[in-house]
Write a protein that holds these residues in place. Structure first.
Motif, PDB file in Angstrom:
ATOM      1  N   ALA A   1     -12.265   0.970   1.863  1.00 21.31           N
ATOM      2  CA  ALA A   1     -10.966   0.544   2.377  1.00 21.31           C
ATOM      3  C   ALA A   1     -10.986  -0.945   2.716  1.00 21.31           C
ATOM      4  N   ALA A   2     -12.075  -1.399   3.331  1.00 25.16           N
ATOM      5  CA  ALA A   2     -12.201  -2.820   3.673  1.00 25.16           C
ATOM      6  C   ALA A   2     -12.239  -3.679   2.414  1.00 25.16           C
TER       7      ALA A   2
ATOM      8  N   VAL B   1      -6.927   8.449   3.210  1.00 24.35           N
ATOM      9  CA  VAL B   1      -6.525   8.959   1.885  1.00 24.35           C
ATOM     10  C   VAL B   1      -7.629   8.801   0.835  1.00 24.35           C
ATOM     11  N   LEU B   2      -8.609   7.946   1.073  1.00 26.25           N
ATOM     12  CA  LEU B   2      -9.655   7.737   0.067  1.00 26.25           C
ATOM     13  C   LEU B   2     -10.611   8.927   0.057  1.00 26.25           C
ATOM     14  N   PRO B   3     -10.853   9.508  -1.113  1.00 22.11           N
ATOM     15  CA  PRO B   3     -11.780  10.639  -1.199  1.00 22.11           C
ATOM     16  C   PRO B   3     -13.234  10.153  -1.273  1.00 22.11           C
ATOM     17  N   GLY B   4     -14.156  11.015  -0.901  1.00 28.95           N
ATOM     18  CA  GLY B   4     -15.564  10.708  -1.074  1.00 28.95           C
ATOM     19  C   GLY B   4     -16.173   9.903   0.048  1.00 28.95           C
ATOM     20  N   ALA B   5     -17.416   9.480  -0.174  1.00 31.75           N
ATOM     21  CA  ALA B   5     -18.201   8.782   0.844  1.00 31.75           C
ATOM     22  C   ALA B   5     -17.831   7.313   0.936  1.00 31.75           C
TER      23      ALA B   5
ATOM     24  N   ILE C   1       0.837  -1.191   0.000  1.00 33.53           N
ATOM     25  CA  ILE C   1       0.000   0.000   0.000  1.00 33.53           C
ATOM     26  C   ILE C   1       0.874   1.243   0.000  1.00 33.53           C
ATOM     27  N   ALA C   2       0.701   2.070  -1.023  1.00 36.51           N
ATOM     28  CA  ALA C   2       1.470   3.312  -1.137  1.00 36.51           C
ATOM     29  C   ALA C   2       0.837   4.411  -0.290  1.00 36.51           C
ATOM     30  N   ASP C   3       1.621   5.402   0.047  1.00 39.86           N
ATOM     31  CA  ASP C   3       1.114   6.545   0.804  1.00 39.86           C
ATOM     32  C   ASP C   3       0.423   7.562  -0.099  1.00 39.86           C
ATOM     33  N   ASP C   4       0.791   7.554  -1.361  1.00 39.82           N
ATOM     34  CA  ASP C   4       0.284   8.543  -2.322  1.00 39.82           C
ATOM     35  C   ASP C   4      -0.956   7.999  -3.012  1.00 39.82           C
ATOM     36  N   ILE C   5      -2.086   8.709  -2.903  1.00 39.93           N
ATOM     37  CA  ILE C   5      -3.339   8.259  -3.498  1.00 39.93           C
ATOM     38  C   ILE C   5      -3.226   8.120  -5.011  1.00 39.93           C
ATOM     39  N   ALA C   6      -2.403   8.954  -5.645  1.00 38.14           N
ATOM     40  CA  ALA C   6      -2.281   8.920  -7.104  1.00 38.14           C
ATOM     41  C   ALA C   6      -1.661   7.616  -7.601  1.00 38.14           C
ATOM     42  N   SER C   7      -0.800   7.005  -6.800  1.00 38.52           N
ATOM     43  CA  SER C   7      -0.129   5.775  -7.232  1.00 38.52           C
ATOM     44  C   SER C   7      -0.628   4.543  -6.488  1.00 38.52           C
ATOM     45  N   LEU C   8      -1.686   4.697  -5.701  1.00 43.73           N
ATOM     46  CA  LEU C   8      -2.137   3.617  -4.830  1.00 43.73           C
ATOM     47  C   LEU C   8      -2.538   2.364  -5.600  1.00 43.73           C
ATOM     48  N   SER C   9      -3.367   2.505  -6.627  1.00 49.32           N
ATOM     49  CA  SER C   9      -3.843   1.330  -7.368  1.00 49.32           C
ATOM     50  C   SER C   9      -2.718   0.669  -8.160  1.00 49.32           C
ATOM     51  N   ARG C  10      -1.874   1.482  -8.807  1.00 52.29           N
ATOM     52  CA  ARG C  10      -0.770   0.927  -9.597  1.00 52.29           C
ATOM     53  C   ARG C  10       0.253   0.232  -8.699  1.00 52.29           C
ATOM     54  N   PHE C  11       0.566   0.860  -7.591  1.00 50.25           N
ATOM     55  CA  PHE C  11       1.542   0.288  -6.653  1.00 50.25           C
ATOM     56  C   PHE C  11       1.036  -1.037  -6.094  1.00 50.25           C
TER      57      PHE C  11
ATOM     58  N   GLU D   1      -5.137  -3.372 -11.287  1.00 53.31           N
ATOM     59  CA  GLU D   1      -5.080  -1.928 -11.091  1.00 53.31           C
ATOM     60  C   GLU D   1      -6.443  -1.296 -11.340  1.00 53.31           C
ATOM     61  N   ALA D   2      -7.147  -1.791 -12.366  1.00 54.84           N
ATOM     62  CA  ALA D   2      -8.479  -1.252 -12.674  1.00 54.84           C
ATOM     63  C   ALA D   2      -9.457  -1.528 -11.531  1.00 54.84           C
ATOM     64  N   MET D   3      -9.389  -2.724 -10.941  1.00 60.18           N
ATOM     65  CA  MET D   3     -10.285  -3.057  -9.833  1.00 60.18           C
ATOM     66  C   MET D   3      -9.974  -2.203  -8.602  1.00 60.18           C
ATOM     67  N   PHE D   4      -8.684  -2.033  -8.312  1.00 56.08           N
ATOM     68  CA  PHE D   4      -8.309  -1.184  -7.181  1.00 56.08           C
ATOM     69  C   PHE D   4      -8.768   0.260  -7.412  1.00 56.08           C
ATOM     70  N   GLN D   5      -8.642   0.716  -8.657  1.00 59.14           N
ATOM     71  CA  GLN D   5      -8.998   2.098  -8.963  1.00 59.14           C
ATOM     72  C   GLN D   5     -10.492   2.342  -8.775  1.00 59.14           C
ATOM     73  N   LEU D   6     -11.307   1.339  -9.053  1.00 59.99           N
ATOM     74  CA  LEU D   6     -12.745   1.464  -8.833  1.00 59.99           C
ATOM     75  C   LEU D   6     -13.060   1.738  -7.366  1.00 59.99           C
ATOM     76  N   LEU D   7     -12.272   1.147  -6.479  1.00 66.69           N
ATOM     77  CA  LEU D   7     -12.487   1.334  -5.051  1.00 66.69           C
ATOM     78  C   LEU D   7     -11.898   2.652  -4.556  1.00 66.69           C
ATOM     79  N   ILE D   8     -10.915   3.176  -5.262  1.00 67.55           N
ATOM     80  CA  ILE D   8     -10.270   4.424  -4.865  1.00 67.55           C
ATOM     81  C   ILE D   8     -11.098   5.634  -5.276  1.00 67.55           C
ATOM     82  N   GLU D   9     -11.699   5.562  -6.455  1.00 66.03           N
ATOM     83  CA  GLU D   9     -12.464   6.707  -6.955  1.00 66.03           C
ATOM     84  C   GLU D   9     -13.710   6.935  -6.107  1.00 66.03           C
ATOM     85  N   PRO D  10     -14.077   8.182  -5.895  1.00 71.96           N
ATOM     86  CA  PRO D  10     -15.277   8.481  -5.101  1.00 71.96           C
ATOM     87  C   PRO D  10     -16.513   7.863  -5.743  1.00 71.96           C
TER      88      PRO D  10
END
Length: 203
Positions: free
Chosen positions: A151-152, A141-145, A84-94, A186-195
């Motif tokens: 996160a879980a 770090v996750l934006p939105g509701a 898990i990266a600290d930076d939200i921008a690279s979280l899914s790729r990392f 990465e695409a699946m992780f990004q779905l969870l990261i986006e608001p």
């Protein structure tokens, strides 16, 4: 060397036993490996002590009990966020790249978890450690509701893939082309990261 000097050397305890920090480190290292290999219920204080070159009494003196030693192992193991990266921008790729490239290690937080969850108290300690070191960070770090739920789910996706990789040893997850696995992950992780979409957010 004279005979008295030889006898004195034989009677003296190893240097590690005279050094509190080194002794504690040796016990903790032994416990890290033992709990990862055998789980909480699969190893006792005596075995951990033997591998550390100390007595069971000394283990209890430093850590209080097997439960407290396990809690310390969880704390040390989970303090390193390798997926898990600290930076939200690279979280899914990392997360995707690290997950695809990861291999079993002698000390591994995931294997420690899988092999110890049969014990209710160990599960409580593991759950608290996951919350403290991973889930709270993701929520922050996750934006939105619905950040707690997302996160879980993020952690569940990580754990599910690791389970299929390292425990079930699914051959499809050992593909030579790592990018073929990393891209959809990465695409699946990004779905969870986006608001969430606006209509899904609480009014």
């Amino acid at each position: 060397m004279t005979v008295p000097e030889i006898e004195e050397q034989r009677d003296s305890p190893p240097l590690r036993r005279r050094n509190a920090a080194a002794t504690r480190e040796a016990i903790l290292r032994s416990a890290l490996v033992a709990f990862t290999r055998h789980g909480y219920d699969g190893v006792g204080v005596r075995e951990i002590a033997q591998q550390a070159g100390v007595t069971a009494m000394l283990v209890n003196r430093y850590f209080g009990s097997k439960e407290q030693l396990f809690a310390e192992v969880v704390e040390v193991t989970f303090s390193e966020r390798t997926l898990i990266a600290d930076d939200i921008a690279s979280l899914s790729r990392f997360a995707a790249a690290a997950l695809v490239a990861s291999e079993p290690r002698s000390v591994d937080g995931f294997l420690l978890m899988v092999r110890s969850v049969s014990n209710p108290r160990a599960t409580e300690i593991l759950r608290a450690g996951i919350d403290r070191h991973f889930q709270r960070h993701l929520v922050s770090v996750l934006p939105g509701a619905h950040a707690h739920e997302r996160a879980a789910l993020f952690l569940s996706l990580l754990a599910g893939v690791r389970l299929m990789q390292q425990v079930m040893k699914n051959p499809a997850l050992a593909a030579e082309d790592e990018s073929a696995l990393a891209r959809p992950l990465e695409a699946m992780f990004q779905l969870l990261i986006e608001p969430p979409a606006e209509e899904d957010q609480p009014r």
